[in-house]
Design a protein around this motif. Structure first.
Motif, PDB file in Angstrom:
ATOM      1  N   GLY A 171       1.036  -1.339   0.386  1.00 51.11           N
ATOM      2  CA  GLY A 171      -0.175  -0.247  -0.039  1.00 51.11           C
ATOM      3  C   GLY A 171       0.645   1.115  -0.235  1.00 51.11           C
ATOM      4  N   GLU A 172      -0.034   2.034  -0.310  1.00 51.89           N
ATOM      5  CA  GLU A 172       0.992   3.716  -0.625  1.00 51.89           C
ATOM      6  C   GLU A 172       1.328   4.251   1.065  1.00 51.89           C
ATOM      7  OE1 GLU A 172       1.707   5.583  -3.023  1.00 51.89           O
ATOM      8  OE2 GLU A 172       0.123   4.700  -4.742  1.00 51.89           O
ATOM      9  N   GLN A 173       0.665   3.751   1.892  1.00 52.42           N
ATOM     10  CA  GLN A 173       0.786   4.539   3.768  1.00 52.42           C
ATOM     11  C   GLN A 173       2.085   3.939   3.689  1.00 52.42           C
ATOM     12  OE1 GLN A 173      -2.037   5.127   6.104  1.00 52.42           O
ATOM     13  NE2 GLN A 173      -3.131   5.667   4.852  1.00 52.42           N
ATOM     14  N   ALA A 174       2.710   2.310   3.614  1.00 46.20           N
ATOM     15  CA  ALA A 174       3.086   1.803   3.977  1.00 46.20           C
ATOM     16  C   ALA A 174       5.119   2.656   3.020  1.00 46.20           C
ATOM     17  CB  ALA A 174       2.849   0.748   3.543  1.00 46.20           C
ATOM     18  N   TRP A 175       4.518   2.461   1.842  1.00 45.86           N
ATOM     19  CA  TRP A 175       5.880   3.357   1.121  1.00 45.86           C
ATOM     20  C   TRP A 175       6.072   4.145   1.902  1.00 45.86           C
ATOM     21  CZ3 TRP A 175       9.164   2.440  -1.992  1.00 45.86           C
ATOM     22  CH2 TRP A 175      10.290   4.547  -2.316  1.00 45.86           C
ATOM     23  N   TRP A 176       5.114   5.221   2.363  1.00 46.78           N
ATOM     24  CA  TRP A 176       5.297   6.772   2.995  1.00 46.78           C
ATOM     25  C   TRP A 176       6.233   6.301   4.360  1.00 46.78           C
ATOM     26  CZ3 TRP A 176      -0.797   8.309   2.498  1.00 46.78           C
ATOM     27  CH2 TRP A 176      -0.474   8.364   1.115  1.00 46.78           C
TER      28      TRP A 176
ATOM     29  N   LEU B 167       9.871   6.174   3.698  1.00 45.31           N
ATOM     30  CA  LEU B 167      10.364   7.180   3.706  1.00 45.31           C
ATOM     31  C   LEU B 167      10.752   7.874   4.550  1.00 45.31           C
ATOM     32  CD1 LEU B 167       8.520   8.969   0.087  1.00 45.31           C
ATOM     33  CD2 LEU B 167      10.636   7.785   0.310  1.00 45.31           C
ATOM     34  N   ARG B 168       9.258   7.600   5.424  1.00 47.27           N
ATOM     35  CA  ARG B 168      10.045   8.692   7.028  1.00 47.27           C
ATOM     36  C   ARG B 168      11.301   7.476   7.625  1.00 47.27           C
ATOM     37  NH1 ARG B 168       4.724  10.116   5.829  1.00 47.27           N
ATOM     38  NH2 ARG B 168       4.356  11.582   5.268  1.00 47.27           N
ATOM     39  N   ALA B 169      11.143   5.940   8.014  1.00 47.58           N
ATOM     40  CA  ALA B 169      11.867   5.740   8.281  1.00 47.58           C
ATOM     41  C   ALA B 169      13.659   6.178   8.192  1.00 47.58           C
ATOM     42  CB  ALA B 169      11.807   3.925   8.300  1.00 47.58           C
ATOM     43  N   TYR B 170      13.512   6.293   6.582  1.00 48.90           N
ATOM     44  CA  TYR B 170      14.822   6.518   5.990  1.00 48.90           C
ATOM     45  C   TYR B 170      15.056   8.036   6.441  1.00 48.90           C
ATOM     46  CZ  TYR B 170      15.745   2.920   2.533  1.00 48.90           C
ATOM     47  OH  TYR B 170      15.276   1.597   2.503  1.00 48.90           O
TER      48      TYR B 170
ATOM     49  N   THR C 162      19.527   0.241   5.989  1.00 50.91           N
ATOM     50  CA  THR C 162      17.625  -0.307   5.130  1.00 50.91           C
ATOM     51  C   THR C 162      16.924  -1.502   5.044  1.00 50.91           C
ATOM     52  OG1 THR C 162      18.607   0.643   3.158  1.00 50.91           O
ATOM     53  CG2 THR C 162      17.483  -1.461   2.612  1.00 50.91           C
ATOM     54  N   ASP C 163      17.711  -2.650   5.985  1.00 46.61           N
ATOM     55  CA  ASP C 163      16.978  -3.732   7.291  1.00 46.61           C
ATOM     56  C   ASP C 163      15.812  -3.135   7.568  1.00 46.61           C
ATOM     57  OD1 ASP C 163      17.910  -5.137   5.964  1.00 46.61           O
ATOM     58  OD2 ASP C 163      20.068  -5.535   6.394  1.00 46.61           O
ATOM     59  N   ALA C 164      16.634  -2.289   8.607  1.00 46.17           N
ATOM     60  CA  ALA C 164      16.066  -1.900  10.016  1.00 46.17           C
ATOM     61  C   ALA C 164      14.481   0.011   9.517  1.00 46.17           C
ATOM     62  CB  ALA C 164      16.239  -0.616  10.532  1.00 46.17           C
ATOM     63  N   ALA C 165      14.454  -0.455   7.995  1.00 48.67           N
ATOM     64  CA  ALA C 165      13.667   0.258   7.902  1.00 48.67           C
ATOM     65  C   ALA C 165      12.582  -0.171   7.217  1.00 48.67           C
ATOM     66  CB  ALA C 165      14.364   1.656   6.419  1.00 48.67           C
ATOM     67  N   PHE C 166      13.494  -1.475   6.465  1.00 46.03           N
ATOM     68  CA  PHE C 166      12.662  -2.418   5.844  1.00 46.03           C
ATOM     69  C   PHE C 166      10.867  -2.997   7.453  1.00 46.03           C
ATOM     70  CE2 PHE C 166      14.151  -1.085   1.960  1.00 46.03           C
ATOM     71  CZ  PHE C 166      13.188  -2.172   0.600  1.00 46.03           C
ATOM     72  N   LYS C 167      12.196  -3.403   8.041  1.00 47.44           N
ATOM     73  CA  LYS C 167      10.865  -4.148   8.813  1.00 47.44           C
ATOM     74  C   LYS C 167       9.821  -3.219   9.684  1.00 47.44           C
ATOM     75  CE  LYS C 167      10.448  -8.003  11.187  1.00 47.44           C
ATOM     76  NZ  LYS C 167      10.106  -8.797  11.165  1.00 47.44           N
ATOM     77  N   GLU C 168      10.533  -2.047   9.701  1.00 47.81           N
ATOM     78  CA  GLU C 168       9.347  -0.542  10.609  1.00 47.81           C
ATOM     79  C   GLU C 168       8.045  -0.546   9.834  1.00 47.81           C
ATOM     80  OE1 GLU C 168       9.259   4.134  11.678  1.00 47.81           O
ATOM     81  OE2 GLU C 168      10.378   2.635  12.581  1.00 47.81           O
ATOM     82  N   ALA C 169       8.395  -0.095   8.023  1.00 44.81           N
ATOM     83  CA  ALA C 169       7.410   0.243   6.575  1.00 44.81           C
ATOM     84  C   ALA C 169       6.748  -1.069   6.827  1.00 44.81           C
ATOM     85  CB  ALA C 169       7.983   0.796   6.240  1.00 44.81           C
ATOM     86  N   PHE C 170       7.177  -2.105   5.984  1.00 44.76           N
ATOM     87  CA  PHE C 170       6.703  -3.633   5.814  1.00 44.76           C
ATOM     88  C   PHE C 170       6.372  -4.501   7.376  1.00 44.76           C
ATOM     89  CE2 PHE C 170       8.455  -1.292   2.359  1.00 44.76           C
ATOM     90  CZ  PHE C 170       7.605  -0.857   1.774  1.00 44.76           C
TER      91      PHE C 170
END
Length: 325
Positions: A283-288, A291-294, A300-308
């Protein structure tokens, strides 16, 4: 810093070098602050003034950049980048400036009569559309400069002529690009390039300039395609051939592809398909959220875990299956 300045209290380069590395990582506001601290320690540092001018150009402060570059040039008239940037600013000073809210468009006077009708409209449309799609308004003003001479664009962007293969660039609040006259007819679409760079404005602002390049390029390529399906179609067949030959990079290695001219177009396209896959799957919100996790400084690993709530390796597996299908 404390340790270095204890050894040599006048060594401003401890801040200048940190600012240089920060700028190389696209964190230009921080680079400006660090380089100014270098000059507080050593106000005679010609190199710090030159660096400060380059950083200020990338934040959009052209008047401040000129002051710093002129100070550097008086002390060292043999610095090629400083000389080039001052000559480029002499050219840009003659550009016509058009303001549209938070957009500042600068066009060569020979082109402004025609291009103002098209560039301002498309810049406004792209910024408004992308802001709405991401429910995010970047902090302006956003400066867009279009150059009829490619080497002027190159100097405005990297300080040196050449910059082979590049059509446009974005530093967050500054967008630079070739005008239609900068290249022989039929070689590129300035409209697709401008839309691509305006998408960078969004991804860089949402991530406070910390998103990895491959993902930022992927989002810009994806947003090109989402705006007009015909943009970017020319890379699809070579990409399919590379996929069939097993020549594509793994997602963890995508960043390395920017150093290989044979891989760059594949990296751009593959990254756009990754972004499309992430949005379709999560979903779009997970993509946003990614971006905010970065933007919070996560890797990257932590950002992907937080977002998805998945790892990059999980995404690799599902993406491979999608590509194969």
């Amino acid at each position: 810093v404390a340790g270095v300045l204890k050894l040599n209290p006048a060594y401003g380069d401890v801040y200048r070098v940190a600012g240089d590395h920060t700028g190389r990582n696209y964190r230009f506001d921080e680079a400006v602050d660090l380089t100014r601290r270098a000059l507080e320690v050593d106000s005679t540092s010609t190199r710090a003034y030159a660096d400060l001018g380059s950083h200020l150009l990338r934040t959009g402060d052209e008047a401040g950049a000129r002051r710093a570059l002129e100070t550097a040039f008086k002390a060292d008239p043999y610095n090629v980048v400083t000389f080039n940037q001052l000559a480029m600013l002499d050219t840009v000073d003659k550009f016509e400036t058009i303001r549209d809210g938070d957009l500042v468009i600068r066009l060569h006077p020979d082109e402004a009569g025609v291009m103002r009708e098209h560039v301002v409209q498309l810049a406004r449309q792209s910024l408004d559309t992308l802001s709405r799609l991401h429910q995010f308004k970047p902090t302006g003003p956003i400066l867009v400069e279009m150059f009829p001479k490619h080497d002027d664009f190159a100097v405005r962007t990297i300080g040196l002529p050449g910059f082979i293969g590049a059509l446009g660039a974005c530093f967050g609040r500054v967008v630079t690009l070739d005008s239609p006259r900068a290249r022989p007819p039929g070689q590129f679409s300035w409209e697709a390039t401008l839309w691509h760079e305006m998408a960078h404005v969004i991804s860089l602002h949402m991530s406070t300039n910390r998103i990895p390049r491959w993902l930022s390029e992927g989002m810009s390529q994806f947003e090109e395609r989402r705006a007009r399906p015909e943009w970017g179609r020319e890379v699809e067949v070579p990409f399919a051939q590379a996929l069939d030959a097993g020549k594509l990079l793994k997602l963890r290695d995508n960043q390395e592809g920017f150093h290989d001219p044979a891989m760059i177009s594949h990296v751009y396209h593959q990254a756009s398909l990754v972004v499309e896959h992430l949005i379709a799957t999560y979903g779009e919100q997970a993509w946003w959220s990614l971006l905010r996790a970065y933007g919070k400084g996560l890797e990257t690993d932590a950002a992907f875990k937080e977002a998805f709530n998945v790892t990059l390796d999980d995404v690799q597996a599902s993406f491979d299956a999608k590509l194969e299908k």
